[in-house]
Scaffold this motif. Structure first.
Motif, mmCIF file in Angstrom:
data_model
loop_
_atom_site.group_PDB
_atom_site.id
_atom_site.type_symbol
_atom_site.label_atom_id
_atom_site.label_comp_id
_atom_site.label_asym_id
_atom_site.label_seq_id
_atom_site.Cartn_x
_atom_site.Cartn_y
_atom_site.Cartn_z
ATOM 1 N N UNK A 57 0.738 -1.252 0.106
ATOM 2 C CA UNK A 57 0.012 0.049 0.088
ATOM 3 C C UNK A 57 0.818 1.328 -0.239
ATOM 4 N N UNK A 58 1.822 1.277 0.907
ATOM 5 C CA UNK A 58 2.738 2.339 0.961
ATOM 6 C C UNK A 58 3.586 2.410 -0.141
ATOM 7 N N UNK A 59 4.147 1.024 -0.501
ATOM 8 C CA UNK A 59 5.015 1.192 -1.607
ATOM 9 C C UNK A 59 4.103 1.641 -2.834
ATOM 10 N N UNK A 60 2.788 1.112 -3.231
ATOM 11 C CA UNK A 60 2.070 1.751 -4.338
ATOM 12 C C UNK A 60 1.868 3.004 -4.330
ATOM 13 N N UNK A 61 1.649 3.843 -3.186
ATOM 14 C CA UNK A 61 1.299 5.117 -2.974
ATOM 15 C C UNK A 61 2.637 5.955 -3.287
ATOM 16 N N UNK A 62 3.977 5.531 -2.969
ATOM 17 C CA UNK A 62 5.243 6.049 -3.201
ATOM 18 C C UNK A 62 5.432 5.986 -4.746
ATOM 19 N N UNK A 63 5.213 4.556 -5.217
ATOM 20 C CA UNK A 63 5.480 4.387 -6.662
ATOM 21 C C UNK A 63 4.522 5.634 -7.535
ATOM 22 N N UNK B 293 3.374 8.433 -6.558
ATOM 23 C CA UNK B 293 3.959 9.682 -6.466
ATOM 24 C C UNK B 293 5.066 9.929 -7.647
ATOM 25 N N UNK B 294 5.975 8.752 -7.461
ATOM 26 C CA UNK B 294 7.091 8.879 -8.415
ATOM 27 C C UNK B 294 6.640 8.912 -9.943
ATOM 28 N N UNK B 295 5.724 8.302 -10.311
ATOM 29 C CA UNK B 295 5.505 7.978 -11.705
ATOM 30 C C UNK B 295 4.603 9.402 -12.214
ATOM 31 N N UNK B 296 3.971 9.826 -11.126
ATOM 32 C CA UNK B 296 3.230 11.276 -11.605
ATOM 33 C C UNK B 296 4.086 12.349 -11.681
ATOM 34 N N UNK B 297 5.002 12.455 -10.705
ATOM 35 C CA UNK B 297 6.326 13.256 -10.867
ATOM 36 C C UNK B 297 7.097 13.193 -12.279
ATOM 37 N N UNK B 298 7.471 12.271 -12.495
ATOM 38 C CA UNK B 298 8.232 11.755 -13.660
ATOM 39 C C UNK B 298 7.413 12.126 -14.945
ATOM 40 N N UNK B 299 6.164 11.705 -14.884
ATOM 41 C CA UNK B 299 5.166 11.980 -16.194
ATOM 42 C C UNK B 299 4.963 13.371 -16.239
ATOM 43 N N UNK B 300 4.817 14.238 -15.326
ATOM 44 C CA UNK B 300 4.613 15.527 -15.592
ATOM 45 C C UNK B 300 5.840 16.209 -16.067
ATOM 46 N N UNK B 301 7.114 15.859 -15.552
ATOM 47 C CA UNK B 301 8.203 16.584 -16.101
ATOM 48 C C UNK B 301 8.380 16.189 -17.535
ATOM 49 N N UNK B 302 7.962 14.886 -17.747
ATOM 50 C CA UNK B 302 8.398 14.518 -19.361
ATOM 51 C C UNK B 302 7.530 15.176 -20.383
ATOM 52 N N UNK B 303 6.350 15.732 -19.774
ATOM 53 C CA UNK B 303 5.490 16.551 -20.867
ATOM 54 C C UNK B 303 6.441 17.880 -21.445
ATOM 55 N N UNK B 304 7.543 18.172 -20.878
ATOM 56 C CA UNK B 304 8.375 19.097 -21.589
ATOM 57 C C UNK B 304 9.545 18.402 -21.933
ATOM 58 N N UNK B 305 10.075 17.550 -22.143
ATOM 59 C CA UNK B 305 11.094 16.653 -22.698
ATOM 60 C C UNK B 305 11.430 16.931 -24.255
ATOM 61 N N UNK B 306 12.501 16.922 -24.516
ATOM 62 C CA UNK B 306 12.813 17.140 -25.936
ATOM 63 C C UNK B 306 12.349 15.660 -26.702
ATOM 64 N N UNK B 307 11.438 15.753 -27.748
ATOM 65 C CA UNK B 307 10.828 14.266 -28.274
ATOM 66 C C UNK B 307 11.720 13.095 -28.274
ATOM 67 N N UNK B 308 13.094 13.500 -28.770
ATOM 68 C CA UNK B 308 13.983 12.578 -28.755
ATOM 69 C C UNK B 308 14.172 11.821 -27.408
ATOM 70 N N UNK B 309 14.345 12.326 -26.394
ATOM 71 C CA UNK B 309 14.578 11.948 -24.997
ATOM 72 C C UNK B 309 13.419 11.079 -24.653
#
Ligand SMILES: [Zn+2]
Length: 424
Positions: free
Chosen positions: A1-7, A9-25
């Motif tokens: 449960x805690x592990x899933x919540x942590x995972x 959070x990490x997924x959402x943070x990375x996903x939001x950052x990726x919205x502005x990544x260069x397309x090649x990345x």
């Protein structure tokens, strides 16, 4: 449960950052994840071992996204035929999974088995879309569905609290709930939002405009969007997804098309850029019941160039036109829902519509109109007929409401003519 919540959070943070990544990345990250997923699916999921062996494909043949076309596609029929013992990764007991039965407007239902990890991933990628639109953990959500979803203990403690409401209850009761509880977020199918907006207006309720209104599962027509904006004070965001892979495409503030969540899904359109083609999707984070190069039966068009919002994610338009959501024409071609959407969307007094085709060469258009609109039915008939081939019969008539499917959804085109080609 805690592990899933942590995972999560990490997924959402990375996903939001990726919205502005260069397309090649993004492309390199997609290739890297798919390489590992293909190896896993081939080694541990009998469905993919059989599918790939039949086609003579081996995971090592995929080295970069240039090789994507070499990976055999998975059809809906094949996935339907596969039982849990074939579709689930070895060692995952079906009893440990959440079973989802998708309704499907035709044929047998599809059974999906989500293990806790896939389930958390599906929720994270859906949540990411809300965060793109300013979601906060303190926001209270009203979600209106046929079957209420899960309630989590953290929600009862005030983290992203949610009120589940059944679409089987009267729309007036949803509207009163919204007025009383002052939700910051509302999530529902397009036709449900339409009924909610109608109930708010007919009861004369004062609504504090929600910050985010999400429309999913159905075509969001211009008429419904306008009505929701007028009644709730918020322009709805159209979101697209499938139960198989969660939500993967969404409108941004610019409403210029649908951004693809490219960090979590590989979305292909089986047509040259600018043409309408079938959407083929890969869920990069589902390892319990992998979904790789899945033929969705939905149609879309790729849009070149960056979006004005500054996000670098790819864009699609005309998404959600199902292969079956089209009228069959006498020459064997099909007329897709955007034709009707464009023409009918221009009429502000048109609340809802549906096209029904029961036999070749003829269709009925049902219109739900506001007030006494005199010659509007005749004008709409003329406008629609103008783009149809000579000899194609069109009956246009007013009605009081549009019938829902057993799933609770409303389809804008229902065609019983299946003899025309299946795709453009
Ligand atoms: Zn954008």
């Amino acid at each position: 449960m805690v592990l899933n919540a942590w995972r999560m959070q990490r997924l959402i943070r990375t996903a939001r950052a990726s919205s502005h990544w260069p397309p090649e990345k993004i492309r390199l990250a997609q290739a890297d994840q798919l390489r590992r997923l293909l190896r896993h699916a081939y080694d541990h999921v009998p469905l993919y071992r059989r599918l790939y062996d039949e086609a003579g494909f081996r995971p090592e043949m995929f080295r970069s996204l240039e090789d994507l076309q070499r990976v055999p596609r998975l059809t809906k029929q094949r996935l339907k035929r596969a039982g849990p013992e074939e579709a689930l990764a070895g060692g995952t007991p079906p009893s440990a999974c959440r079973l989802i039965k998708t309704s499907g407007s035709t044929g047998a239902p599809l059974h999906l088995y989500l293990d806790p990890s896939d389930n958390a991933w599906q929720r994270a990628v859906a949540w990411r879309i809300l965060f793109e639109h300013g979601f906060r953990y303190t926001d209270r959500t009203l979600e209106i569905r046929m079957t209420p979803g899960e309630s989590f203990s953290v929600q009862k403690l005030g983290v992203a609290p949610k009120d589940w409401v059944s679409i089987l209850d009267a729309p007036e009761s949803w509207a009163r709930c919204l007025a009383r509880r002052k939700h910051q977020v509302v999530v529902a199918c397009a036709s449900t939002l339409h009924a909610l907006a109608e109930a708010v207006e007919t009861q004369g309720l004062e609504i504090r405009p929600p910050r985010i209104v999400v429309s999913d599962s159905e075509v969001l027509t211009a008429a419904t969007s306008r009505w929701v904006e007028r009644a709730l004070g918020t322009v709805p965001v159209d979101v697209f997804g499938l139960a198989e892979v969660s939500n993967f495409a969404w409108q941004c503030e610019e409403r210029q098309g649908f951004h693809i969540s490219a960090d979590s899904h590989i979305v292909e359109v089986a047509a040259p850029p600018g043409d309408l083609g079938e959407v083929v999707v890969t869920a990069l984070g589902m390892w319990g019941m992998p979904i790789i190069r899945y033929e969705t039966g939905d149609l879309a068009q790729q849009v070149p160039g960056p979006c004005r919002c500054g996000r670098t994610l790819p864009l699609l338009t005309q998404l959600s036109g199902r292969v079956t959501d089209a009228v069959a024409l006498p020459d064997g071609s099909r007329l897709y829902w955007p034709y009707f959407h464009e023409i009918l969307g221009a009429h502000r007094d048109l609340e809802q519509w549906q096209v029904v085709q029961e036999r070749a060469g003829r269709a009925r258009v049902h219109l739900v109109l506001r007030g006494d609109q005199g010659d509007l039915v005749d004008r709409i008939r003329g406008e629609l007929q103008a783009g149809l081939p000579a000899g194609f019969g069109l009956d246009v008539a007013r009605c009081h409401g549009i019938r829902k499917e057993p799933s609770g959804k409303t389809r804008v085109i229902v065609s019983h003519c299946t003899d025309a080609p299946a795709a453009p």
